[in-house]
Scaffold this active site. Sequence first.
Site, PDB file in Angstrom:
ATOM      1  N   ASP A 136       0.817  -1.220   0.000  1.00  0.00           N
ATOM      2  CA  ASP A 136       0.000   0.000   0.000  1.00  0.00           C
ATOM      3  C   ASP A 136       0.848   1.266   0.000  1.00  0.00           C
ATOM      4  O   ASP A 136       0.345   2.371   0.203  1.00  0.00           O
ATOM      5  CB  ASP A 136      -0.954   0.007   1.196  1.00  0.00           C
ATOM      6  CG  ASP A 136      -0.241  -0.024   2.538  1.00  0.00           C
ATOM      7  OD1 ASP A 136       1.016  -0.064   2.559  1.00  0.00           O
ATOM      8  OD2 ASP A 136      -0.922  -0.010   3.579  1.00  0.00           O
ATOM      9  N   HIS A 138       3.394   2.028   2.095  1.00  0.00           N
ATOM     10  CA  HIS A 138       3.988   2.510   3.340  1.00  0.00           C
ATOM     11  C   HIS A 138       5.491   2.234   3.340  1.00  0.00           C
ATOM     12  O   HIS A 138       5.963   1.258   2.764  1.00  0.00           O
ATOM     13  CB  HIS A 138       3.305   1.897   4.565  1.00  0.00           C
ATOM     14  CG  HIS A 138       3.595   0.451   4.816  1.00  0.00           C
ATOM     15  ND1 HIS A 138       2.699  -0.556   4.557  1.00  0.00           N
ATOM     16  CD2 HIS A 138       4.692  -0.171   5.321  1.00  0.00           C
ATOM     17  CE1 HIS A 138       3.214  -1.719   4.887  1.00  0.00           C
ATOM     18  NE2 HIS A 138       4.434  -1.510   5.351  1.00  0.00           N
ATOM     19  N   GLU A 143       1.701   4.507   7.623  1.00  0.00           N
ATOM     20  CA  GLU A 143       0.564   4.023   6.853  1.00  0.00           C
ATOM     21  C   GLU A 143      -0.072   5.157   6.045  1.00  0.00           C
ATOM     22  O   GLU A 143       0.117   6.340   6.345  1.00  0.00           O
ATOM     23  CB  GLU A 143      -0.476   3.394   7.790  1.00  0.00           C
ATOM     24  CG  GLU A 143       0.042   2.187   8.582  1.00  0.00           C
ATOM     25  CD  GLU A 143       0.179   0.926   7.743  1.00  0.00           C
ATOM     26  OE1 GLU A 143       0.242   1.016   6.493  1.00  0.00           O
ATOM     27  OE2 GLU A 143       0.238  -0.169   8.329  1.00  0.00           O
TER      28      GLU A 143
END
Length: 247
Positions: A136, A138, A143
């Site tokens: 994703d 990160h 995050e």
Amino acid sequence: MELVILNTPEAIAERAADAIEELLTTKPDAVLGTATGSSPLPLYDELVRRCAAGRLSFAEVTGFMLDEYVGLPEGHPERYATFMERHLRSRVDMRPGALHGPDALADDLQAACADYERQMARAGYCDLQILGIGSDGHIAFNEPGGPLDSPTHVDVLTEQTRRDNARFFDGDIDAVPTHCITQGLGTIMKARKLVLIATGAGKAEAIRRLVEGEVSVDWPCTVMQNHPDALVLVDPAAASLLTAARP
């Protein structure tokens, strides 16, 4: 940002090790930032080989880990302090205690974050920071959605990150901690050089966003576009969604 596409994890490890060897040749007491996960393992093996061969030494190096799970007890096999001791520190000539990590067992986690940031600041932050990347986008445990200039902080791991990391916990997502202490993106960007390693098709979208996307909190990795010396090392699978680069 320099993008290099290499065919194998071993070739990527050699290129990343070249950067570290060059640093330690000119600055034996360098500050090195370390990453965990599967991506840097070939690099650590290569560094061990070069240290054994006398090509480089960690005797004067100070190290700082990117992050640590909150709540895993001392000695837990998936605790990142344990990981780094097992895969690097104990296998080279780095001094015991020279590789530092955040105190994720502290009663006051916010104070532990501030203390870790102060430790890095006193050391002058990292000369070279090794990085991996999540599916994703990160980096460390920053995050999606968080600020791009954050210091060391407590973060909540997304379900995607916990699913990705469940393979280290016998496939049990419930065994993966829900919180961590992580260097912030602002902290990471203080390193003089960034070296990011990514392999496999599962990282392809994140690499596409990193290299060709707009800087956005939705893809934390994109902050690296603003760094003056960032080296991105990928294999053809991780580079498969790029439009402007080919192996």
